[in-house]
Motif scaffolding. Structure first.
Motif, PDB file in Angstrom:
ATOM      1  N   THR A  39       0.837  -1.204   0.000  1.00  0.00           N
ATOM      2  CA  THR A  39       0.000   0.000   0.000  1.00  0.00           C
ATOM      3  C   THR A  39       0.872   1.254   0.000  1.00  0.00           C
ATOM      4  O   THR A  39       0.526   2.255  -0.624  1.00  0.00           O
ATOM      5  N   ALA A  40       2.016   1.184   0.684  1.00  0.00           N
ATOM      6  CA  ALA A  40       2.916   2.347   0.699  1.00  0.00           C
ATOM      7  C   ALA A  40       3.452   2.612  -0.702  1.00  0.00           C
ATOM      8  O   ALA A  40       3.465   3.755  -1.172  1.00  0.00           O
ATOM      9  N   ARG A  41       3.855   1.558  -1.386  1.00  0.00           N
ATOM     10  CA  ARG A  41       4.391   1.720  -2.739  1.00  0.00           C
ATOM     11  C   ARG A  41       3.326   2.291  -3.682  1.00  0.00           C
ATOM     12  O   ARG A  41       3.593   3.205  -4.474  1.00  0.00           O
ATOM     13  N   ALA A  42       2.101   1.772  -3.541  1.00  0.00           N
ATOM     14  CA  ALA A  42       1.015   2.257  -4.405  1.00  0.00           C
ATOM     15  C   ALA A  42       0.728   3.736  -4.133  1.00  0.00           C
ATOM     16  O   ALA A  42       0.530   4.529  -5.063  1.00  0.00           O
ATOM     17  N   LEU A  43       0.721   4.102  -2.857  1.00  0.00           N
ATOM     18  CA  LEU A  43       0.439   5.493  -2.489  1.00  0.00           C
ATOM     19  C   LEU A  43       1.534   6.426  -3.011  1.00  0.00           C
ATOM     20  O   LEU A  43       1.252   7.491  -3.580  1.00  0.00           O
ATOM     21  N   ILE A  44       2.791   6.021  -2.834  1.00  0.00           N
ATOM     22  CA  ILE A  44       3.903   6.866  -3.300  1.00  0.00           C
ATOM     23  C   ILE A  44       3.890   6.967  -4.832  1.00  0.00           C
ATOM     24  O   ILE A  44       4.120   8.033  -5.397  1.00  0.00           O
ATOM     25  N   ALA A  67      10.319   6.253  -0.060  1.00  0.00           N
ATOM     26  CA  ALA A  67      10.817   5.494  -1.211  1.00  0.00           C
ATOM     27  C   ALA A  67      12.039   6.217  -1.761  1.00  0.00           C
ATOM     28  O   ALA A  67      12.122   7.445  -1.699  1.00  0.00           O
ATOM     29  N   ARG A  68      12.971   5.442  -2.286  1.00  0.00           N
ATOM     30  CA  ARG A  68      14.138   6.045  -2.907  1.00  0.00           C
ATOM     31  C   ARG A  68      13.903   6.120  -4.405  1.00  0.00           C
ATOM     32  O   ARG A  68      13.437   5.172  -5.034  1.00  0.00           O
ATOM     33  N   SER A  69      14.188   7.292  -4.972  1.00  0.00           N
ATOM     34  CA  SER A  69      14.120   7.438  -6.417  1.00  0.00           C
ATOM     35  C   SER A  69      15.344   8.238  -6.824  1.00  0.00           C
ATOM     36  O   SER A  69      15.413   9.440  -6.541  1.00  0.00           O
ATOM     37  N   GLN A  70      16.301   7.578  -7.423  1.00  0.00           N
ATOM     38  CA  GLN A  70      17.605   8.196  -7.723  1.00  0.00           C
ATOM     39  C   GLN A  70      18.169   8.785  -6.434  1.00  0.00           C
ATOM     40  O   GLN A  70      18.264   8.068  -5.454  1.00  0.00           O
ATOM     41  N   ASP A  71      18.454  10.100  -6.417  1.00  0.00           N
ATOM     42  CA  ASP A  71      18.998  10.667  -5.184  1.00  0.00           C
ATOM     43  C   ASP A  71      17.933  11.452  -4.408  1.00  0.00           C
ATOM     44  O   ASP A  71      18.225  12.355  -3.639  1.00  0.00           O
ATOM     45  N   GLU A  72      16.666  11.084  -4.628  1.00  0.00           N
ATOM     46  CA  GLU A  72      15.564  11.729  -3.910  1.00  0.00           C
ATOM     47  C   GLU A  72      14.916  10.759  -2.935  1.00  0.00           C
ATOM     48  O   GLU A  72      14.821   9.558  -3.223  1.00  0.00           O
ATOM     49  N   ALA A  73      14.452  11.300  -1.802  1.00  0.00           N
ATOM     50  CA  ALA A  73      13.636  10.525  -0.873  1.00  0.00           C
ATOM     51  C   ALA A  73      12.189  10.998  -1.047  1.00  0.00           C
ATOM     52  O   ALA A  73      11.897  12.173  -0.870  1.00  0.00           O
ATOM     53  N   LEU A  74      11.316  10.095  -1.437  1.00  0.00           N
ATOM     54  CA  LEU A  74       9.900  10.418  -1.612  1.00  0.00           C
ATOM     55  C   LEU A  74       9.176   9.971  -0.347  1.00  0.00           C
ATOM     56  O   LEU A  74       9.208   8.792   0.010  1.00  0.00           O
ATOM     57  N   ILE A  75       8.553  10.929   0.320  1.00  0.00           N
ATOM     58  CA  ILE A  75       8.025  10.673   1.661  1.00  0.00           C
ATOM     59  C   ILE A  75       6.512  10.829   1.664  1.00  0.00           C
ATOM     60  O   ILE A  75       5.978  11.792   1.095  1.00  0.00           O
ATOM     61  N   VAL A  76       5.793   9.892   2.285  1.00  0.00           N
ATOM     62  CA  VAL A  76       4.368  10.098   2.561  1.00  0.00           C
ATOM     63  C   VAL A  76       4.143   9.855   4.054  1.00  0.00           C
ATOM     64  O   VAL A  76       4.822   9.022   4.651  1.00  0.00           O
ATOM     65  N   TYR A  77       3.240  10.606   4.626  1.00  0.00           N
ATOM     66  CA  TYR A  77       2.884  10.338   6.027  1.00  0.00           C
ATOM     67  C   TYR A  77       1.439  10.716   6.283  1.00  0.00           C
ATOM     68  O   TYR A  77       0.860  11.544   5.578  1.00  0.00           O
ATOM     69  N   ARG A  78       0.877  10.074   7.286  1.00  0.00           N
ATOM     70  CA  ARG A  78      -0.538  10.261   7.568  1.00  0.00           C
ATOM     71  C   ARG A  78      -0.759  11.535   8.378  1.00  0.00           C
ATOM     72  O   ARG A  78      -0.018  11.833   9.313  1.00  0.00           O
ATOM     73  N   ALA A  79      -1.793  12.295   8.017  1.00  0.00           N
ATOM     74  CA  ALA A  79      -2.252  13.443   8.801  1.00  0.00           C
ATOM     75  C   ALA A  79      -3.763  13.289   8.910  1.00  0.00           C
ATOM     76  O   ALA A  79      -4.448  13.393   7.901  1.00  0.00           O
ATOM     77  N   ASP A  81      -6.997  11.470   8.617  1.00  0.00           N
ATOM     78  CA  ASP A  81      -7.306  10.277   7.816  1.00  0.00           C
ATOM     79  C   ASP A  81      -6.852  10.460   6.372  1.00  0.00           C
ATOM     80  O   ASP A  81      -7.307   9.762   5.479  1.00  0.00           O
ATOM     81  N   GLY A  82      -5.945  11.422   6.162  1.00  0.00           N
ATOM     82  CA  GLY A  82      -5.402  11.632   4.819  1.00  0.00           C
ATOM     83  C   GLY A  82      -3.891  11.476   4.836  1.00  0.00           C
ATOM     84  O   GLY A  82      -3.293  11.184   5.869  1.00  0.00           O
ATOM     85  N   TYR A  83      -3.284  11.654   3.696  1.00  0.00           N
ATOM     86  CA  TYR A  83      -1.827  11.532   3.596  1.00  0.00           C
ATOM     87  C   TYR A  83      -1.229  12.802   3.020  1.00  0.00           C
ATOM     88  O   TYR A  83      -1.878  13.526   2.269  1.00  0.00           O
TER      89      TYR A  83
ATOM     90  N   LYS B 231       0.012  20.200  -2.724  1.00  0.00           N
ATOM     91  CA  LYS B 231       0.840  19.825  -1.574  1.00  0.00           C
ATOM     92  C   LYS B 231       0.000  20.001  -0.317  1.00  0.00           C
ATOM     93  O   LYS B 231      -0.120  21.117   0.210  1.00  0.00           O
ATOM     94  N   ASN B 232      -0.563  18.912   0.151  1.00  0.00           N
ATOM     95  CA  ASN B 232      -1.483  19.007   1.288  1.00  0.00           C
ATOM     96  C   ASN B 232      -0.782  19.455   2.568  1.00  0.00           C
ATOM     97  O   ASN B 232       0.413  19.237   2.745  1.00  0.00           O
ATOM     98  N   LEU B 233      -1.571  20.072   3.454  1.00  0.00           N
ATOM     99  CA  LEU B 233      -1.026  20.558   4.725  1.00  0.00           C
ATOM    100  C   LEU B 233      -0.601  19.381   5.599  1.00  0.00           C
ATOM    101  O   LEU B 233      -1.276  18.360   5.655  1.00  0.00           O
ATOM    102  N   GLY B 234       0.497  19.574   6.325  1.00  0.00           N
ATOM    103  CA  GLY B 234       1.063  18.491   7.113  1.00  0.00           C
ATOM    104  C   GLY B 234       0.446  18.310   8.483  1.00  0.00           C
ATOM    105  O   GLY B 234       0.747  17.339   9.170  1.00  0.00           O
ATOM    106  N   ASP B 235      -0.394  19.263   8.919  1.00  0.00           N
ATOM    107  CA  ASP B 235      -1.018  19.112  10.237  1.00  0.00           C
ATOM    108  C   ASP B 235      -2.319  19.905  10.290  1.00  0.00           C
ATOM    109  O   ASP B 235      -2.822  20.351   9.245  1.00  0.00           O
TER     110      ASP B 235
END
Ligand SMILES: [Zn+2]
Ligand SMILES: [Zn+2]
Lengths: 134, 316
Positions: A39-44, A67-79, A81-83, B231-235
């Protein structure tokens, strides 16, 4: 500041409190189960559709992933009930401060200043480089 | 205490939110609420009302002054006058709303309305705190110059705002065809609140969707919308929600290396950057079109709003 104005404002504050309480009580947020590798891979992939994804690391609590993409870090996190999705140069991950089983990482963005990435049991920080994204 | 349509409608707003939550809870309607999101939306709504009071006097005085130099005298009692202001105010709203999305200086205020990842009736009340300060109210002055009485303009603006409340819902799927053809509906406005690249910068309508069809900004609801901003808000920090884009503009202006760059950051489309390292809506839509192998959608109207050198095309 007439009494009528104060009364109207006070009534609005009470209404907001009651509506928020009702919304929280109803428990009708979108389902946001803990992320796993798939699910993380799909979301990213959805958030960064033009990036080729390399390895993906999921936070110990399933609330974030990188996720790593070349020299970038692609980040998702929950806030809520959204991301929220942001990217950083991979080298910036080294600036994260680990303590209490989690890493606090500054994202350098007014709209999303920092992320708390909980480490899995025995998890290392930063994630091992591994192979770069294709 | 004023008795404008918005104030009169407030109890109805509250009851409608309660109804939507209860129907969602009972599984009778599609509705998602998250407590902290609802708190931010409703607080932005109350704050917007209070902030509006600070500038209301200036706006009304300016409108009155223009009205004193009017071309015609339009009677408030005539039915045709109401029909005319209904159409003209709605046209004004379309261009105000379009400006609010396509130029960052005005987007900085309007983004408040779009920064929720939810789409429910509480989202409708999520309104700007800084909209009175960016001069967009000047767009309504031509109505006073034509000869519409200022109270009539104020009432029509409120009617539009009240109309736009009920369309912020997922509970209503589609209305009968003729209504979807003419009016802004939940379906059309869901598209407007979506961050799917194909839906960006579309459906600016207030009450009548015909403006979008006329000016080429209409997009029909097809794939499920994902709500929020690029770019959604982080908090759920309310101060951040109210002012973040102004803070970002401030940062960019601080780093700007020339007046041209500063102008681009202020009045270019959201996502504009001197080196094209950020993405505008146009760039995001073009990337989407490339991914699906189709032609890049043309945007003839965009050019009209775009000063030289500040277009939204990626500068690769
Ligand atoms: Zn909008
Ligand atoms: Zn809206």
């Amino acid at each position: 500041m007439t009494p009528a104005f104060l009364l109207q404002t006070l009534a609005s504050l009470v209404a907001i409190f009651l509506l928020v309480a009702l919304a929280a009580w109803a428990r009708i947020a979108r389902p946001a189960p803990a992320l796993d590798a798939d699910t993380a891979r799909a979301l990213i992939a959805e958030e960064f559709p033009d990036h080729a994804l390399g390895p993906v690391w999921v936070a110990g609590d399933g609330a974030a992933a990188i996720a790593r993409s070349q020299d970038e870090a692609l980040i998702v996190y929950r806030a809520g009930d959204g991301y929220v999705a942001r990217s950083l140069p991979w080298s910036k991950l080294a600036d994260g401060r680990a303590s209490g089983g989690a890493v606090a990482l500054k994202l350098g963005d007014v709209t999303a200043p920092r992320i708390r990435f909980s480490l899995a049991e025995g998890g290392a920080w930063p994630p091992p480089m591994g192979e770069a994204g294709r | 205490m004023t008795l404008d349509p918005v104030t009169l409608a407030t109890p109805f707003f509250i009851l409608a939110v309660i109804l939507e939550i209860v129907l969602g809870k009972l599984g009778k309607a599609r509705a998602h609420y998250e407590g902290r999101d609802t708190l931010v939306s409703l607080s932005l709504g109350l704050g917007s009302t209070l902030a509006g009071l600070l500038t209301a006097g200036v706006v009304f005085a300016a409108t009155l002054w223009v009205y004193q130099h009017r071309l015609f005298t339009i009677p408030m009692s005539a039915w045709w006058a109401w029909a005319a202001i209904f159409v003209l105010e709605d046209l004004t709203y379309y261009w105000f709303h379009r400006l609010s999305h396509e130029r960052r200086f005005w987007w900085a205020s309007h983004v408040n309305h779009h920064s929720s990842q939810h789409y429910n009736l509480s989202t409708a009340l999520r309104q700007t705190w800084t909209g009175g300060l960016n001069g967009s109210w000047l767009l309504w002055l031509p109505l006073a110059f034509l000869g519409f009485p200022p109270p009539m303009i104020a009432i029509e603006k409120s009617i539009s705002l009240v109309y736009q409340f009920w369309i912020h819902t997922e509970a209503v799927r589609r209305l009968p065809g003729p209504l979807e053809a003419v009016f802004n509906t939940p379906s059309h406005h869901r598209v407007h609140h979506a961050r799917n690249p194909r839906y960006l910068d579309s459906n600016y309508a207030g009450i009548l969707i015909v403006w979008d069809r006329m000016f080429g900004t209409f997009v029909a609801e097809d794939e499920p919308p994902r709500y929020g901003i690029v770019k959604n808000l982080g908090d759920f920090n309310i101060v951040r929600a109210a002012f973040h884009e102004w803070a970002s503009i401030g940062q960019d202006l601080w780093r700007a290396r020339s007046p041209r760059e500063a102008a681009g950051y202020l009045f270019g489309p959201p996502g504009w950057s001197p080196d094209g390292s950020r993405q505008t809506s146009t760039a995001l839509k073009a990337a989407w079109a490339r991914r699906r192998g189709g032609a890049v959608p043309p945007e003839p109207e965009h050019a009209a709003l775009t000063p030289p050198g500040l277009n939204g095309k990626p500068r690769t």
